[in-house]
Design a protein around this motif. Structure first.
Motif, PDB file in Angstrom:
ATOM      1  N   ARG A   4      -9.781  11.897  -1.008  1.00 53.61           N
ATOM      2  CA  ARG A   4      -8.953  10.723  -0.692  1.00 53.61           C
ATOM      3  C   ARG A   4      -8.251  10.163  -1.933  1.00 53.61           C
ATOM      4  O   ARG A   4      -7.061   9.882  -1.905  1.00 53.61           O
ATOM      5  N   GLY A   5      -8.973   9.998  -3.011  1.00 52.11           N
ATOM      6  CA  GLY A   5      -8.357   9.484  -4.242  1.00 52.11           C
ATOM      7  C   GLY A   5      -7.246  10.388  -4.742  1.00 52.11           C
ATOM      8  O   GLY A   5      -6.174   9.911  -5.136  1.00 52.11           O
ATOM      9  N   PHE A   6      -7.502  11.690  -4.729  1.00 49.98           N
ATOM     10  CA  PHE A   6      -6.480  12.644  -5.160  1.00 49.98           C
ATOM     11  C   PHE A   6      -5.242  12.540  -4.267  1.00 49.98           C
ATOM     12  O   PHE A   6      -4.112  12.520  -4.759  1.00 49.98           O
ATOM     13  N   MET A   7      -5.450  12.469  -2.959  1.00 45.33           N
ATOM     14  CA  MET A   7      -4.328  12.411  -2.021  1.00 45.33           C
ATOM     15  C   MET A   7      -3.519  11.128  -2.223  1.00 45.33           C
ATOM     16  O   MET A   7      -2.287  11.151  -2.158  1.00 45.33           O
ATOM     17  N   GLN A   8      -4.188  10.011  -2.510  1.00 46.51           N
ATOM     18  CA  GLN A   8      -3.476   8.758  -2.765  1.00 46.51           C
ATOM     19  C   GLN A   8      -2.673   8.840  -4.065  1.00 46.51           C
ATOM     20  O   GLN A   8      -1.532   8.383  -4.119  1.00 46.51           O
ATOM     21  N   GLU A   9      -3.265   9.428  -5.095  1.00 51.36           N
ATOM     22  CA  GLU A   9      -2.547   9.593  -6.363  1.00 51.36           C
ATOM     23  C   GLU A   9      -1.355  10.520  -6.201  1.00 51.36           C
ATOM     24  O   GLU A   9      -0.285  10.280  -6.761  1.00 51.36           O
ATOM     25  N   LEU A  10      -1.534  11.583  -5.444  1.00 56.01           N
ATOM     26  CA  LEU A  10      -0.443  12.518  -5.187  1.00 56.01           C
ATOM     27  C   LEU A  10       0.690  11.808  -4.446  1.00 56.01           C
ATOM     28  O   LEU A  10       1.864  11.945  -4.803  1.00 56.01           O
ATOM     29  N   PHE A  11       0.338  11.034  -3.431  1.00 56.45           N
ATOM     30  CA  PHE A  11       1.328  10.260  -2.685  1.00 56.45           C
ATOM     31  C   PHE A  11       2.086   9.327  -3.635  1.00 56.45           C
ATOM     32  O   PHE A  11       3.317   9.278  -3.619  1.00 56.45           O
ATOM     33  N   ALA A  12       1.357   8.604  -4.464  1.00 57.64           N
ATOM     34  CA  ALA A  12       1.994   7.663  -5.390  1.00 57.64           C
ATOM     35  C   ALA A  12       2.933   8.372  -6.357  1.00 57.64           C
ATOM     36  O   ALA A  12       3.997   7.852  -6.686  1.00 57.64           O
ATOM     37  N   SER A  13       2.571   9.578  -6.781  1.00 59.53           N
ATOM     38  CA  SER A  13       3.419  10.305  -7.734  1.00 59.53           C
ATOM     39  C   SER A  13       4.748  10.722  -7.127  1.00 59.53           C
ATOM     40  O   SER A  13       5.691  11.026  -7.856  1.00 59.53           O
ATOM     41  N   THR A  14       4.829  10.723  -5.800  1.00 59.53           N
ATOM     42  CA  THR A  14       6.089  11.077  -5.139  1.00 59.53           C
ATOM     43  C   THR A  14       6.888   9.840  -4.749  1.00 59.53           C
ATOM     44  O   THR A  14       7.909   9.951  -4.087  1.00 59.53           O
ATOM     45  N   ARG A  15       6.431   8.689  -5.158  1.00 61.41           N
ATOM     46  CA  ARG A  15       7.090   7.424  -4.823  1.00 61.41           C
ATOM     47  C   ARG A  15       7.457   6.662  -6.096  1.00 61.41           C
ATOM     48  O   ARG A  15       7.096   5.509  -6.276  1.00 61.41           O
ATOM     49  N   LYS A  16       8.192   7.308  -6.967  1.00 56.13           N
ATOM     50  CA  LYS A  16       8.575   6.691  -8.244  1.00 56.13           C
ATOM     51  C   LYS A  16       9.308   5.367  -8.042  1.00 56.13           C
ATOM     52  O   LYS A  16       9.167   4.448  -8.844  1.00 56.13           O
ATOM     53  N   HIS A  17      10.103   5.267  -6.969  1.00 55.58           N
ATOM     54  CA  HIS A  17      10.838   4.030  -6.716  1.00 55.58           C
ATOM     55  C   HIS A  17       9.902   2.845  -6.484  1.00 55.58           C
ATOM     56  O   HIS A  17      10.227   1.720  -6.840  1.00 55.58           O
ATOM     57  N   LEU A  18       8.726   3.089  -5.923  1.00 47.48           N
ATOM     58  CA  LEU A  18       7.760   2.000  -5.728  1.00 47.48           C
ATOM     59  C   LEU A  18       7.041   1.664  -7.026  1.00 47.48           C
ATOM     60  O   LEU A  18       6.707   0.505  -7.283  1.00 47.48           O
ATOM     61  N   LEU A  19       6.807   2.692  -7.842  1.00 44.18           N
ATOM     62  CA  LEU A  19       6.118   2.464  -9.118  1.00 44.18           C
ATOM     63  C   LEU A  19       6.953   1.634 -10.081  1.00 44.18           C
ATOM     64  O   LEU A  19       6.414   0.983 -10.978  1.00 44.18           O
ATOM     65  N   SER A  20       8.276   1.656  -9.894  1.00 45.23           N
ATOM     66  CA  SER A  20       9.152   0.937 -10.829  1.00 45.23           C
ATOM     67  C   SER A  20       9.556  -0.449 -10.326  1.00 45.23           C
ATOM     68  O   SER A  20      10.403  -1.097 -10.943  1.00 45.23           O
ATOM     69  N   LEU A  21       8.962  -0.919  -9.240  1.00 44.77           N
ATOM     70  CA  LEU A  21       9.286  -2.250  -8.747  1.00 44.77           C
ATOM     71  C   LEU A  21       8.824  -3.314  -9.743  1.00 44.77           C
ATOM     72  O   LEU A  21       7.768  -3.179 -10.352  1.00 44.77           O
ATOM     73  N   PRO A  22       9.604  -4.372  -9.900  1.00 46.32           N
ATOM     74  CA  PRO A  22       9.217  -5.447 -10.840  1.00 46.32           C
ATOM     75  C   PRO A  22       8.154  -6.376 -10.232  1.00 46.32           C
ATOM     76  O   PRO A  22       8.403  -7.546  -9.991  1.00 46.32           O
ATOM     77  N   LEU A  23       6.989  -5.787  -9.986  1.00 44.82           N
ATOM     78  CA  LEU A  23       5.870  -6.524  -9.406  1.00 44.82           C
ATOM     79  C   LEU A  23       4.631  -6.318 -10.266  1.00 44.82           C
ATOM     80  O   LEU A  23       4.535  -5.317 -10.991  1.00 44.82           O
ATOM     81  N   PRO A  24       3.667  -7.221 -10.168  1.00 46.10           N
ATOM     82  CA  PRO A  24       2.399  -6.985 -10.864  1.00 46.10           C
ATOM     83  C   PRO A  24       1.774  -5.681 -10.361  1.00 46.10           C
ATOM     84  O   PRO A  24       1.910  -5.321  -9.191  1.00 46.10           O
ATOM     85  N   GLN A  25       1.079  -4.994 -11.232  1.00 44.21           N
ATOM     86  CA  GLN A  25       0.502  -3.693 -10.898  1.00 44.21           C
ATOM     87  C   GLN A  25      -0.394  -3.751  -9.663  1.00 44.21           C
ATOM     88  O   GLN A  25      -0.393  -2.836  -8.841  1.00 44.21           O
ATOM     89  N   GLN A  26      -1.135  -4.838  -9.504  1.00 37.38           N
ATOM     90  CA  GLN A  26      -2.015  -4.977  -8.345  1.00 37.38           C
ATOM     91  C   GLN A  26      -1.214  -4.947  -7.042  1.00 37.38           C
ATOM     92  O   GLN A  26      -1.618  -4.317  -6.066  1.00 37.38           O
ATOM     93  N   GLN A  27      -0.056  -5.597  -7.020  1.00 36.21           N
ATOM     94  CA  GLN A  27       0.783  -5.601  -5.822  1.00 36.21           C
ATOM     95  C   GLN A  27       1.385  -4.217  -5.571  1.00 36.21           C
ATOM     96  O   GLN A  27       1.484  -3.780  -4.427  1.00 36.21           O
ATOM     97  N   VAL A  28       1.799  -3.529  -6.620  1.00 37.25           N
ATOM     98  CA  VAL A  28       2.325  -2.170  -6.477  1.00 37.25           C
ATOM     99  C   VAL A  28       1.236  -1.262  -5.912  1.00 37.25           C
ATOM    100  O   VAL A  28       1.490  -0.472  -5.000  1.00 37.25           O
TER     101      VAL A  28
END
Length: 178
Positions: free
Chosen positions: A21-45
């Protein structure tokens, strides 16, 4: 079909377990660069990524309840995942993703070519949907013989046809006039 896919380059596929599960979530996040770059606190991202991951998982489960998801490993290390739905009239590649560190090395091409070879043996077409913001994937699919057959505001539908369609009966004879 994924369980019988002959893969090169020390690639293997194995079923997903709860431990992934953790790996799959990290993999998903790595394909969503646009969400990682949002100007929000890391907890919200992180919360947003978790929600988006759960939504995607739920959508896949509802849309393709019999789909097969496998972890892609290289030399025993998880590097990606692939999800495929096998229907009577064709295969639908729901998702394929790789860790950032191994992208662009031809591993996806290897898996797609192996999948095409298996589909060819059975005379089955392969369909997929590609995000319009993913030009690298689109270019790869086109190079492998997929053709665009529809689009929405965010995705293009593509399909690959086997050359053995006539052998399996997935074709129509032209009508002859008398």
């Amino acid at each position: 079909m994924l369980n019988a896919l002959p893969l090169p380059n020390e690639l293997t596929l194995r079923p997903v377990t709860d431990a992934d599960r953790g790996f799959m979530q990290e993999l998903f996040a790595s394909t969503r660069k646009h969400l990682l770059s949002l100007p929000l606190p890391q907890q919200q991202v992180d919360q947003l990524l978790e929600q988006q991951y759960r939504l995607q998982h739920s959508h896949y489960t509802l849309q393709w309840p019999d789909a097969d998801t496998r972890i892609i490993e290289h030399a025993g290390k998880a590097i990606g995942s692939v999800t495929l739905d096998e229907g009577e009239t064709g295969l639908h590649l729901i998702d394929i993703a790789f860790e950032t560190s191994v992208r662009g090395r031809g591993l996806g091409t290897s898996i797609l070519r192996a999948l095409q070879a298996q589909a060819e043996k059975h005379g089955l077409p392969i369909s997929l949907s590609v995000d319009r913001q993913n030009p690298r994937a689109r270019k790869l699919y086109l190079a492998l013989g997929f053709r665009v057959n529809g689009n929405s505001g965010t995705h293009e539908s593509m399909q690959w046809q086997p050359t053995t369609a006539a052998i399996t009966g997935n074709f129509h004879l032209p009508a002859f006039s008398q």
